[in-house]
Design a protein around this motif. Structure first.
Motif, PDB file in Angstrom:
ATOM      1  N   ILE A 149       0.779  -1.234   0.049  1.00 15.03           N
ATOM      2  CA  ILE A 149       0.069  -0.116  -0.038  1.00 15.03           C
ATOM      3  C   ILE A 149       0.872   1.129  -0.091  1.00 15.03           C
ATOM      4  CG2 ILE A 149      -1.570   1.422   1.468  1.00 15.03           C
ATOM      5  CD1 ILE A 149      -2.686  -1.447   2.336  1.00 15.03           C
ATOM      6  N   HIS A 150       0.704   2.227  -0.774  1.00 14.92           N
ATOM      7  CA  HIS A 150       1.202   3.458  -1.226  1.00 14.92           C
ATOM      8  C   HIS A 150       0.537   4.567  -0.738  1.00 14.92           C
ATOM      9  CE1 HIS A 150       4.728   1.432  -3.559  1.00 14.92           C
ATOM     10  NE2 HIS A 150       3.719   0.621  -3.769  1.00 14.92           N
ATOM     11  N   LEU A 151       1.069   5.599  -0.056  1.00 18.47           N
ATOM     12  CA  LEU A 151       0.306   6.607   0.257  1.00 18.47           C
ATOM     13  C   LEU A 151       1.124   8.048  -0.115  1.00 18.47           C
ATOM     14  CD1 LEU A 151      -0.286   4.354   3.010  1.00 18.47           C
ATOM     15  CD2 LEU A 151      -1.456   6.342   3.955  1.00 18.47           C
ATOM     16  N   SER A 152       0.497   9.030  -0.524  1.00 23.06           N
ATOM     17  CA  SER A 152       1.030  10.200  -0.762  1.00 23.06           C
ATOM     18  C   SER A 152       0.265  11.328  -0.397  1.00 23.06           C
ATOM     19  CB  SER A 152       1.300  10.224  -2.273  1.00 23.06           C
ATOM     20  OG  SER A 152       2.005  11.374  -2.707  1.00 23.06           O
ATOM     21  N   GLY A 153       0.711  12.296   0.500  1.00 22.08           N
ATOM     22  CA  GLY A 153       0.008  13.417   0.670  1.00 22.08           C
ATOM     23  C   GLY A 153       0.454  14.772   0.656  1.00 22.08           C
ATOM     24  N   ARG A 154      -0.589  15.728   0.566  1.00 25.38           N
ATOM     25  CA  ARG A 154      -0.149  17.245   0.234  1.00 25.38           C
ATOM     26  C   ARG A 154      -0.968  17.897   1.071  1.00 25.38           C
ATOM     27  NH1 ARG A 154       2.742  14.318  -2.260  1.00 25.38           N
ATOM     28  NH2 ARG A 154       3.487  14.484  -4.290  1.00 25.38           N
ATOM     29  N   SER A 155      -0.347  19.201   1.508  1.00 25.39           N
ATOM     30  CA  SER A 155      -0.831  20.104   2.483  1.00 25.39           C
ATOM     31  C   SER A 155      -0.577  21.270   2.108  1.00 25.39           C
ATOM     32  CB  SER A 155      -0.322  19.754   4.068  1.00 25.39           C
ATOM     33  OG  SER A 155      -0.833  20.679   4.840  1.00 25.39           O
ATOM     34  N   ARG A 156      -1.656  22.291   2.067  1.00 24.19           N
ATOM     35  CA  ARG A 156      -1.346  23.992   2.069  1.00 24.19           C
ATOM     36  C   ARG A 156      -1.616  24.488   3.152  1.00 24.19           C
ATOM     37  NH1 ARG A 156      -5.897  25.632  -0.874  1.00 24.19           N
ATOM     38  NH2 ARG A 156      -7.195  24.353  -2.047  1.00 24.19           N
ATOM     39  N   ASP A 157      -2.173  23.514   4.400  1.00 27.69           N
ATOM     40  CA  ASP A 157      -2.693  24.041   5.782  1.00 27.69           C
ATOM     41  C   ASP A 157      -1.762  24.128   6.618  1.00 27.69           C
ATOM     42  OD1 ASP A 157      -4.345  24.143   7.844  1.00 27.69           O
ATOM     43  OD2 ASP A 157      -5.943  23.362   6.925  1.00 27.69           O
ATOM     44  N   ASP A 158      -1.453  25.306   7.319  1.00 24.89           N
ATOM     45  CA  ASP A 158      -0.437  25.436   8.380  1.00 24.89           C
ATOM     46  C   ASP A 158      -0.669  24.366   9.508  1.00 24.89           C
ATOM     47  OD1 ASP A 158       1.193  27.136   6.830  1.00 24.89           O
ATOM     48  OD2 ASP A 158       0.083  28.922   7.788  1.00 24.89           O
ATOM     49  N   ARG A 159      -1.885  24.127   9.702  1.00 25.30           N
ATOM     50  CA  ARG A 159      -2.443  23.152  10.743  1.00 25.30           C
ATOM     51  C   ARG A 159      -1.884  21.587  10.728  1.00 25.30           C
ATOM     52  NH1 ARG A 159      -8.726  23.746  10.985  1.00 25.30           N
ATOM     53  NH2 ARG A 159      -7.930  23.610   8.565  1.00 25.30           N
ATOM     54  N   VAL A 160      -1.568  21.241   9.313  1.00 26.03           N
ATOM     55  CA  VAL A 160      -1.397  19.891   9.044  1.00 26.03           C
ATOM     56  C   VAL A 160       0.240  19.838   8.416  1.00 26.03           C
ATOM     57  CG1 VAL A 160      -1.838  18.033   7.529  1.00 26.03           C
ATOM     58  CG2 VAL A 160      -3.701  19.620   8.265  1.00 26.03           C
ATOM     59  N   HIS A 161       1.113  19.307   9.097  1.00 30.33           N
ATOM     60  CA  HIS A 161       2.394  18.740   8.892  1.00 30.33           C
ATOM     61  C   HIS A 161       2.234  17.433   8.222  1.00 30.33           C
ATOM     62  CE1 HIS A 161       6.445  17.241   8.715  1.00 30.33           C
ATOM     63  NE2 HIS A 161       6.789  18.553   9.078  1.00 30.33           N
ATOM     64  N   MET A 162       2.220  17.389   6.667  1.00 23.15           N
ATOM     65  CA  MET A 162       1.806  16.155   6.175  1.00 23.15           C
ATOM     66  C   MET A 162       2.886  14.836   6.454  1.00 23.15           C
ATOM     67  SD  MET A 162      -0.254  14.508   4.516  1.00 23.15           S
ATOM     68  CE  MET A 162      -1.282  15.715   3.854  1.00 23.15           C
ATOM     69  N   GLY A 163       4.245  15.324   6.562  1.00 25.85           N
ATOM     70  CA  GLY A 163       5.091  14.107   6.851  1.00 25.85           C
ATOM     71  C   GLY A 163       4.876  13.699   8.235  1.00 25.85           C
ATOM     72  N   LYS A 164       4.701  14.289   9.203  1.00 24.55           N
ATOM     73  CA  LYS A 164       4.253  14.037  10.719  1.00 24.55           C
ATOM     74  C   LYS A 164       3.053  13.377  10.613  1.00 24.55           C
ATOM     75  CE  LYS A 164       7.450  17.255  12.838  1.00 24.55           C
ATOM     76  NZ  LYS A 164       7.402  18.180  13.962  1.00 24.55           N
ATOM     77  N   ALA A 165       1.927  13.763   9.883  1.00 21.94           N
ATOM     78  CA  ALA A 165       0.795  13.004   9.899  1.00 21.94           C
ATOM     79  C   ALA A 165       0.806  11.669   9.262  1.00 21.94           C
ATOM     80  CB  ALA A 165      -0.286  13.866   9.270  1.00 21.94           C
ATOM     81  N   ILE A 166       1.254  11.437   8.194  1.00 22.49           N
ATOM     82  CA  ILE A 166       1.464  10.402   7.603  1.00 22.49           C
ATOM     83  C   ILE A 166       2.240   9.314   8.644  1.00 22.49           C
ATOM     84  CG2 ILE A 166       2.387   8.967   5.683  1.00 22.49           C
ATOM     85  CD1 ILE A 166       1.452  11.058   3.865  1.00 22.49           C
ATOM     86  N   GLU A 167       3.657   9.822   9.078  1.00 23.62           N
ATOM     87  CA  GLU A 167       4.284   9.073  10.005  1.00 23.62           C
ATOM     88  C   GLU A 167       3.612   8.503  10.970  1.00 23.62           C
ATOM     89  OE1 GLU A 167       8.838   9.187  12.081  1.00 23.62           O
ATOM     90  OE2 GLU A 167       7.633  11.065  11.620  1.00 23.62           O
ATOM     91  N   GLU A 168       2.855   9.255  11.599  1.00 23.44           N
ATOM     92  CA  GLU A 168       2.113   9.104  13.015  1.00 23.44           C
ATOM     93  C   GLU A 168       0.894   8.174  12.482  1.00 23.44           C
ATOM     94  OE1 GLU A 168       0.650  12.653  14.598  1.00 23.44           O
ATOM     95  OE2 GLU A 168       2.575  13.181  15.214  1.00 23.44           O
ATOM     96  N   CYS A 169       0.300   8.203  11.443  1.00 25.03           N
ATOM     97  CA  CYS A 169      -0.665   7.342  11.172  1.00 25.03           C
ATOM     98  C   CYS A 169      -0.411   6.036  10.981  1.00 25.03           C
ATOM     99  CB  CYS A 169      -1.270   7.637   9.865  1.00 25.03           C
ATOM    100  SG  CYS A 169      -2.735   6.580   9.268  1.00 25.03           S
ATOM    101  N   LEU A 170       0.905   5.611  10.397  1.00 28.51           N
ATOM    102  CA  LEU A 170       1.441   4.586  10.034  1.00 28.51           C
ATOM    103  C   LEU A 170       2.263   3.515  10.975  1.00 28.51           C
ATOM    104  CD1 LEU A 170       2.410   5.064   6.136  1.00 28.51           C
ATOM    105  CD2 LEU A 170       0.193   4.097   7.223  1.00 28.51           C
ATOM    106  N   SER A 171       2.586   4.488  11.834  1.00 27.03           N
ATOM    107  CA  SER A 171       3.458   4.104  13.035  1.00 27.03           C
ATOM    108  C   SER A 171       2.939   2.687  13.767  1.00 27.03           C
ATOM    109  CB  SER A 171       3.837   5.088  14.094  1.00 27.03           C
ATOM    110  OG  SER A 171       2.767   5.511  14.642  1.00 27.03           O
ATOM    111  N   ALA A 172       1.561   2.653  13.754  1.00 21.89           N
ATOM    112  CA  ALA A 172       0.976   1.690  14.501  1.00 21.89           C
ATOM    113  C   ALA A 172       0.457   0.513  13.714  1.00 21.89           C
ATOM    114  CB  ALA A 172      -0.103   2.125  15.440  1.00 21.89           C
ATOM    115  N   ILE A 173       0.923   0.514  12.449  1.00 22.72           N
ATOM    116  CA  ILE A 173       0.641  -0.353  11.511  1.00 22.72           C
ATOM    117  C   ILE A 173       1.896  -1.303  11.373  1.00 22.72           C
ATOM    118  CG2 ILE A 173      -0.385  -0.862   9.375  1.00 22.72           C
ATOM    119  CD1 ILE A 173      -1.964   1.595   9.248  1.00 22.72           C
ATOM    120  N   ASP A 174       1.746  -2.664  11.223  1.00 24.51           N
ATOM    121  CA  ASP A 174       2.731  -3.766  11.086  1.00 24.51           C
ATOM    122  C   ASP A 174       3.158  -3.230   9.655  1.00 24.51           C
ATOM    123  OD1 ASP A 174       2.687  -4.645  13.464  1.00 24.51           O
ATOM    124  OD2 ASP A 174       1.381  -6.207  12.858  1.00 24.51           O
TER     125      ASP A 174
END
Length: 391
Positions: A319-344
């Motif tokens: 499974i591949h994920l790609s994210g983009r953000s132009r919202d100062d509230r969303v650090h996309m790299g950290k959001a994806i990292e945190e989301c996947l950290s609990a998935i084997d």
């Protein structure tokens, strides 16, 4: 007349102040010397990086310049620059990469600049023991990559990887190509105009038209034409490279034919998107070309009212994920990292505006678990929570 009189009066007052307080003049002189000395030291340190790297590879007979999996223009440009410098030092250099080059922009970059790139699947495929990583700081994407200790690392992405003898990671830069361009400038290399030969330019080192064109496009590609995430250094590097750029080749790279599947995946992302507030997630299902996933994310972020998006796709049980953000509230790299950290088998990361990740299939002799075991609906919900900071 009035302004001149005022200026003369200020100068006179300053002279009186210095005469009556000589210690102030000494303190001022010391402060100026410290500032100038610090600035000079900073410039020496910055310039020393390019000179240090040249001296490092000059001590080798051969090097392998390793790009990240499925390399993009910035990665390829940085690799081309390293090889360009190595060639002028009579050091054999081979550009290598795991994965595929399928994005139409990437294929055009490779074809128009006539690049020789060597695809690898195993650590034993590396062309030399001395490995230079460009545009990533930890080897990945092929068997045995975890055992590699690179000689040098040149990157602009955050990470923990480092080189055995040289590490230059500048996360405040918009591209790795900028760093490599600075190396040439640090060594007083002259960009060769497209209508001239290197022999017609002065200086010990030169920068060929092909390399200058590639490096400029690498900068433009990773900074959305110097509009997103670009630093002062990126603009300065572009200015330095410009005299050597072949504008016809640059245009051909920037405007390649678009693969039909890419258009189809973009359409699936737009039609199948889920939106919560100003955040969007789209699952495009199975794809043959994984490079279509980030292109779909680029398309989706343009939708009115959407400020952050993630596109999910699957190829060969990964499974591949790609994210983009132009919202100062969303650090996309950290959001994806945190989301996947609990998935084997999951890992991800990236910058504030751009991030990516993957979930690798996990198999054991007794368990044929694959990426299909990941609950895609749950993954979507986790992404929404990650973008709202609720993971």
């Amino acid at each position: 007349m009035g302004a001149a009189t005022t200026g003369e009066r200020l100068i006179a007052d300053a002279e009186v102040l210095v005469r009556e307080n000589p210690e102030l003049a000494v303190a001022t002189a010391i402060a100026v010397a410290v500032v100038l000395g610090s600035a000079y030291a900073f410039l020496r340190i910055r310039r020393a990086r390019g000179v240090e790297f040249r001296r490092l590879i000059d001590e080798r007979e051969e090097i392998a310049v390793l790009m990240h999996p499925n390399p993009d223009p910035d990665s390829m440009a940085a690799a081309v620059g390293v090889v360009e410098l190595a060639d002028q030092l009579d050091v054999d250099a081979t550009i290598q990469y795991p994965g595929q080059i399928r994005h139409q922009e990437n294929r055009a970059f490779r074809t128009v600049l006539e690049l020789n790139l060597d695809r690898i699947d195993h650590v034993t495929d590396l062309a030399a023991e001395s490995v230079v990583l460009v545009d990533h700081n930890e080897p990945r994407g092929f068997a045995g990559s975890e055992g590699i200790l690179p000689l040098a690392v040149i990157d602009h992405h955050p990470g923990d990887g480092s080189g055995e003898e040289f590490t230059d990671v500048r996360t405040d830069y918009g591209s790795t190509a900028t760093i490599v361009a600075e190396y040439f400038e640090d060594n007083d290399a002259t960009p060769v105009p497209p209508d001239k030969h290197a022999s017609e330019t002065e200086g010990t080192y030169t920068l060929s038209t092909l390399a200058a064109t590639g490096l400029l496009y690498g900068i433009l590609s990773d900074t959305k034409h110097l509009t997103v995430g670009a630093s002062e250094a990126d603009f300065a590097a572009a200015s330095y490279l410009y005299p050597g750029v072949d504008q016809d080749r640059l245009d051909r790279i920037a405007n390649p034919a678009v693969d039909a599947e890419v258009l189809e995946v973009k359409a699936r992302a737009i039609a199948g998107r889920q939106v919560e507030g100003s955040f969007g997630v789209a699952d495009v299902g199975a794809v043959n070309n994984v490079d279509a996933i980030p292109q779909a994310a680029d398309e989706l972020i343009q939708l009115e009212g959407v400020t952050a998006v993630v596109v999910i796709g699957e190829r060969d049980d990964t499974i591949h994920l790609s994210g983009r953000s132009r919202d100062d509230r969303v650090h996309m790299g950290k959001a994806i990292e945190e989301c996947l950290s609990a998935i084997d088998g999951g890992n991800g990361g990236g910058h504030a505006r751009m991030g990516g990740g993957r979930v690798e299939p996990e198999t054991t002799p007794t368990d044929d678990t694959t990426a299909e075991a990941v609950d895609r609906d749950e993954l979507t919900e986790r992404l929404f929570r990650a973008m709202t900071g609720d993971v």
